[in-house]
Design a protein around this motif. Structure first.
Motif, PDB file in Angstrom:
ATOM      1  N   GLU A 184       4.131  10.809  -6.223  1.00 28.21           N
ATOM      2  CA  GLU A 184       4.860  11.310  -7.305  1.00 28.21           C
ATOM      3  C   GLU A 184       4.252  11.630  -8.417  1.00 28.21           C
ATOM      4  O   GLU A 184       4.771  12.640  -9.180  1.00 28.21           O
ATOM      5  CB  GLU A 184       6.172  10.301  -7.547  1.00 28.21           C
ATOM      6  N   HIS A 185       3.260  11.040  -9.169  1.00 32.79           N
ATOM      7  CA  HIS A 185       2.475  11.286 -10.313  1.00 32.79           C
ATOM      8  C   HIS A 185       1.593  12.350 -10.262  1.00 32.79           C
ATOM      9  O   HIS A 185       1.238  13.030 -11.404  1.00 32.79           O
ATOM     10  CB  HIS A 185       2.174  10.034 -10.878  1.00 32.79           C
ATOM     11  N   TYR A 186       0.929  12.593  -9.118  1.00 32.89           N
ATOM     12  CA  TYR A 186      -0.252  13.378  -8.978  1.00 32.89           C
ATOM     13  C   TYR A 186       0.016  14.522  -7.995  1.00 32.89           C
ATOM     14  O   TYR A 186      -0.725  15.505  -7.964  1.00 32.89           O
ATOM     15  CB  TYR A 186      -1.319  12.839  -8.454  1.00 32.89           C
ATOM     16  N   GLY A 187       1.417  14.434  -7.328  1.00 37.00           N
ATOM     17  CA  GLY A 187       1.497  15.808  -6.249  1.00 37.00           C
ATOM     18  C   GLY A 187       1.064  15.922  -5.156  1.00 37.00           C
ATOM     19  O   GLY A 187       0.935  16.991  -4.577  1.00 37.00           O
ATOM     20  N   ALA A 188       0.055  14.920  -4.596  1.00 39.20           N
ATOM     21  CA  ALA A 188      -0.554  15.151  -3.494  1.00 39.20           C
ATOM     22  C   ALA A 188       0.247  14.247  -2.337  1.00 39.20           C
ATOM     23  O   ALA A 188       1.189  13.600  -2.842  1.00 39.20           O
ATOM     24  CB  ALA A 188      -2.152  14.434  -3.526  1.00 39.20           C
ATOM     25  N   PRO A 189       0.023  14.827  -1.064  1.00 40.47           N
ATOM     26  CA  PRO A 189       0.831  14.095   0.110  1.00 40.47           C
ATOM     27  C   PRO A 189       0.678  12.651   0.119  1.00 40.47           C
ATOM     28  O   PRO A 189      -0.420  12.176  -0.082  1.00 40.47           O
ATOM     29  CB  PRO A 189       0.070  14.784   1.268  1.00 40.47           C
ATOM     30  N   VAL A 190       1.917  12.114   0.078  1.00 41.71           N
ATOM     31  CA  VAL A 190       1.845  10.533   0.112  1.00 41.71           C
ATOM     32  C   VAL A 190       1.295  10.018   1.393  1.00 41.71           C
ATOM     33  O   VAL A 190       0.859   9.193   1.333  1.00 41.71           O
ATOM     34  CB  VAL A 190       3.415  10.109  -0.084  1.00 41.71           C
ATOM     35  N   MET A 191       1.276  10.803   2.269  1.00 41.62           N
ATOM     36  CA  MET A 191       0.526  10.408   3.651  1.00 41.62           C
ATOM     37  C   MET A 191      -0.822  10.097   3.583  1.00 41.62           C
ATOM     38  O   MET A 191      -1.544   9.286   4.027  1.00 41.62           O
ATOM     39  CB  MET A 191       0.768  11.109   4.908  1.00 41.62           C
ATOM     40  N   LEU A 192      -1.497  11.201   2.960  1.00 41.44           N
ATOM     41  CA  LEU A 192      -2.895  11.086   2.681  1.00 41.44           C
ATOM     42  C   LEU A 192      -3.051  10.107   1.781  1.00 41.44           C
ATOM     43  O   LEU A 192      -4.275   9.199   2.097  1.00 41.44           O
ATOM     44  CB  LEU A 192      -3.229  12.538   2.020  1.00 41.44           C
ATOM     45  N   PHE A 193      -2.474   9.556   0.672  1.00 39.65           N
ATOM     46  CA  PHE A 193      -2.564   8.539  -0.363  1.00 39.65           C
ATOM     47  C   PHE A 193      -2.604   7.190   0.503  1.00 39.65           C
ATOM     48  O   PHE A 193      -3.462   6.175   0.400  1.00 39.65           O
ATOM     49  CB  PHE A 193      -1.655   8.554  -1.465  1.00 39.65           C
ATOM     50  N   ALA A 194      -1.473   7.174   1.402  1.00 41.04           N
ATOM     51  CA  ALA A 194      -1.385   5.883   2.277  1.00 41.04           C
ATOM     52  C   ALA A 194      -2.537   5.665   3.201  1.00 41.04           C
ATOM     53  O   ALA A 194      -3.031   4.586   3.203  1.00 41.04           O
ATOM     54  CB  ALA A 194      -0.066   5.994   2.874  1.00 41.04           C
ATOM     55  N   LEU A 195      -2.810   6.653   3.707  1.00 44.53           N
ATOM     56  CA  LEU A 195      -4.256   6.584   4.450  1.00 44.53           C
ATOM     57  C   LEU A 195      -5.266   6.157   3.748  1.00 44.53           C
ATOM     58  O   LEU A 195      -6.133   5.324   4.418  1.00 44.53           O
ATOM     59  CB  LEU A 195      -4.587   7.921   5.297  1.00 44.53           C
ATOM     60  N   LEU A 196      -5.740   6.946   2.639  1.00 46.44           N
ATOM     61  CA  LEU A 196      -6.902   6.408   1.980  1.00 46.44           C
ATOM     62  C   LEU A 196      -6.750   4.952   1.425  1.00 46.44           C
ATOM     63  O   LEU A 196      -7.807   4.341   1.573  1.00 46.44           O
ATOM     64  CB  LEU A 196      -7.098   7.372   0.790  1.00 46.44           C
ATOM     65  N   LEU A 197      -5.671   4.650   0.686  1.00 49.21           N
ATOM     66  CA  LEU A 197      -5.647   3.276   0.312  1.00 49.21           C
ATOM     67  C   LEU A 197      -5.844   2.163   1.405  1.00 49.21           C
ATOM     68  O   LEU A 197      -6.328   1.382   1.387  1.00 49.21           O
ATOM     69  CB  LEU A 197      -4.223   3.260  -0.276  1.00 49.21           C
ATOM     70  N   GLY A 198      -5.171   2.372   2.589  1.00 45.49           N
ATOM     71  CA  GLY A 198      -5.106   1.645   3.700  1.00 45.49           C
ATOM     72  C   GLY A 198      -6.584   1.579   4.245  1.00 45.49           C
ATOM     73  O   GLY A 198      -7.175   0.364   4.536  1.00 45.49           O
ATOM     74  N   ILE A 199      -7.379   2.740   4.363  1.00 45.80           N
ATOM     75  CA  ILE A 199      -8.591   2.686   4.833  1.00 45.80           C
ATOM     76  C   ILE A 199      -9.556   1.821   3.949  1.00 45.80           C
ATOM     77  O   ILE A 199     -10.417   0.921   4.156  1.00 45.80           O
ATOM     78  CB  ILE A 199      -9.375   4.103   4.980  1.00 45.80           C
ATOM     79  N   ARG A 220      11.293   7.665   5.929  1.00 45.80           N
ATOM     80  CA  ARG A 220      10.095   8.088   5.151  1.00 45.80           C
ATOM     81  C   ARG A 220       9.409   6.953   4.968  1.00 45.80           C
ATOM     82  O   ARG A 220       7.770   6.913   5.209  1.00 45.80           O
ATOM     83  CB  ARG A 220      10.539   8.859   3.920  1.00 45.80           C
ATOM     84  N   TRP A 221      10.163   5.554   4.532  1.00 47.34           N
ATOM     85  CA  TRP A 221       9.625   4.536   3.980  1.00 47.34           C
ATOM     86  C   TRP A 221       8.557   3.872   5.354  1.00 47.34           C
ATOM     87  O   TRP A 221       7.474   3.541   5.203  1.00 47.34           O
ATOM     88  CB  TRP A 221      10.204   3.450   3.245  1.00 47.34           C
ATOM     89  N   SER A 222       9.267   3.902   6.546  1.00 43.32           N
ATOM     90  CA  SER A 222       8.611   3.257   7.892  1.00 43.32           C
ATOM     91  C   SER A 222       7.379   4.203   8.325  1.00 43.32           C
ATOM     92  O   SER A 222       6.514   3.636   8.468  1.00 43.32           O
ATOM     93  CB  SER A 222       9.805   3.628   8.821  1.00 43.32           C
ATOM     94  N   VAL A 259       0.700  -1.102   0.071  1.00 42.52           N
ATOM     95  CA  VAL A 259      -0.006  -0.180   0.044  1.00 42.52           C
ATOM     96  C   VAL A 259       0.944   1.278  -0.192  1.00 42.52           C
ATOM     97  O   VAL A 259       0.560   2.103  -0.770  1.00 42.52           O
ATOM     98  CB  VAL A 259      -1.178   0.110   1.234  1.00 42.52           C
ATOM     99  N   ALA A 260       2.011   1.358   0.654  1.00 41.95           N
ATOM    100  CA  ALA A 260       2.798   2.522   0.851  1.00 41.95           C
ATOM    101  C   ALA A 260       3.571   2.704  -0.575  1.00 41.95           C
ATOM    102  O   ALA A 260       3.714   3.726  -1.100  1.00 41.95           O
ATOM    103  CB  ALA A 260       4.041   2.184   1.795  1.00 41.95           C
ATOM    104  N   ALA A 261       4.028   1.418  -1.255  1.00 44.32           N
ATOM    105  CA  ALA A 261       4.312   1.644  -2.541  1.00 44.32           C
ATOM    106  C   ALA A 261       3.532   2.409  -3.642  1.00 44.32           C
ATOM    107  O   ALA A 261       3.903   3.121  -4.485  1.00 44.32           O
ATOM    108  CB  ALA A 261       5.070   0.225  -3.148  1.00 44.32           C
ATOM    109  N   ALA A 262       2.156   1.960  -3.320  1.00 46.62           N
ATOM    110  CA  ALA A 262       1.346   2.544  -4.367  1.00 46.62           C
ATOM    111  C   ALA A 262       1.018   3.828  -4.061  1.00 46.62           C
ATOM    112  O   ALA A 262       0.821   4.733  -5.026  1.00 46.62           O
ATOM    113  CB  ALA A 262       0.036   1.687  -4.180  1.00 46.62           C
ATOM    114  N   ALA A 263       0.958   4.269  -2.672  1.00 48.73           N
ATOM    115  CA  ALA A 263       0.740   5.714  -2.495  1.00 48.73           C
ATOM    116  C   ALA A 263       2.126   6.347  -2.923  1.00 48.73           C
ATOM    117  O   ALA A 263       1.536   7.464  -3.175  1.00 48.73           O
ATOM    118  CB  ALA A 263       0.749   5.645  -0.790  1.00 48.73           C
TER     119      ALA A 263
END
Length: 341
Positions: free
Chosen positions: A38-53, A292-294, A29-33
């Motif tokens: 990187e491709h859409y410029g939004a915060p990686v933390m936010l993507f990680a949360l949304l994908l995790g949820i 960062r990855w952790s 999930v972190a790799a996908a986030a």
């Protein structure tokens, strides 16, 4: 010795079988986030949360649950400890005493006001400490670090997730709006750097906003932001003291939480060692990447542990609290800059 190694091997294999599925899922999930960030410029933390949820059913039961619990707790603390490799005393000294004084004042006043506002709105003071610390220090990283040091309670994970989502969203908005505010008030490059570094929540957004204006602004913003990150240890210590004073987190035997968590000690030690210049740049970069990855992997696991229905039940008051904290922080830094601090 060989007998001990032979006896320990099955235990390690069993632990890997138990924790591996959940950890690997969070890592995917972190790799996908990271890819989406990187491709859409939004915060990686936010993507990680949304994908995790979106994958929260994995934490309810089954093989992934133990690994998700481990990742959300232990991997998180390792990532926070490695943040110490970003700080050096030389970086702080280069800007002089005024930005240091500004950071100390801003962090202390913002957190104290947040605790007071939380109590006035009917929340526990520890929730105000969590949201205020995330706003005043370093966004999602501070929220996760403070949550790890605070005592466990039924609403802790929901409060942490809400705080991380809130600071990530507000930090992205600030990255867009605050450079416009700097130009509106005709701030010098150094003043703009101090304003951006002193107000935007997450490091990545500070860097993006600062260097979008100029190199000088970006350099100043990054160092001021790192000063705020350095405030993490004393704030965690204060949080632990508050928890101990309340007797929070004491178990059946009356055991209180540690005065300063081990990951906070590691953070401070790494920051001191990093200031000596003994750590090669390659090792620093590796430590920053691991941190960062952790944190991204851990926040993916935290997302898996929540339910949208529970998160939506927080109501309007917490949103108003975090928006108010963010607006107050920006106004306070601007006033202090105008006074020549």
């Amino acid at each position: 010795m060989n007998t001990l190694i032979t006896a320990a091997a099955p235990l390690w294999r069993e632990r890997l079988r138990t924790l591996g599925p959940g950890f690997l899922t969070a890592a995917m999930v972190a790799a996908a986030a990271s890819f989406l960030s990187e491709h859409y410029g939004a915060p990686v933390m936010l993507f990680a949360l949304l994908l995790g949820i979106a994958l929260n059913f994995l934490a309810a039961e089954g093989q992934c649950k133990p690994g998700i619990e481990f990742t959300a707790r232990t991997v998180l603390r390792a990532g926070v400890a490695l943040l110490g490799l970003r700080i050096t005393l030389a970086q702080i000294a280069a800007l002089g005493w005024k930005p240091v004084a500004l950071v100390v004042v801003v962090v202390c006043v913002t957190i104290l006001l947040s605790v007071l506002a939380a109590r006035l709105l009917g929340f526990n003071k520890l929730f105000g400490l969590l949201t205020g610390g995330a706003t005043a220090i370093c966004g999602a990283s501070a929220a996760l670090a403070l949550a790890a040091s605070l005592p466990a309670h039924p609403q802790k994970e929901k409060a942490t997730l809400f705080t991380v989502i809130g600071v990530s969203a507000l930090s992205t908005l600030a990255m867009i709006l605050y450079p416009m505010i700097c130009r509106l008030f005709e701030l010098t490059p150094l003043q703009a750097g101090v304003f951006l570094g002193g107000t935007i929540h997450d490091v990545a957004q500070v860097v993006g906003a600062g260097y979008s204006m100029s190199r000088e602004t970006g350099d100043a913003a990054t160092v001021v932001k790192l000063m705020r990150v350095a405030m993490l240890v004393p704030v965690i210590l204060c949080a632990a003291l508050v928890a101990r004073a309340q007797g929070a987190g004491a178990g059946a035997g009356g055991v209180r939480p540690p005065l300063l968590p081990g990951f906070a000690v590691a953070f401070f030690v790494l920051a001191c060692v990093n200031s000596t210049g003994w750590i090669p740049p390659a090792v620093q970069q590796l430590g920053n990447d691991l941190s960062r990855w952790s944190l991204v992997i851990a926040i993916s696991a935290l997302g898996m542990k929540t339910q949208l229905k529970e998160l939506a039940s927080v109501g309007l008051k917490p949103v108003l609290l975090m928006v108010g904290e963010t607006a107050f922080l920006a106004a306070l830094v601007m006033v202090l800059l105008r006074w020549g601090m």
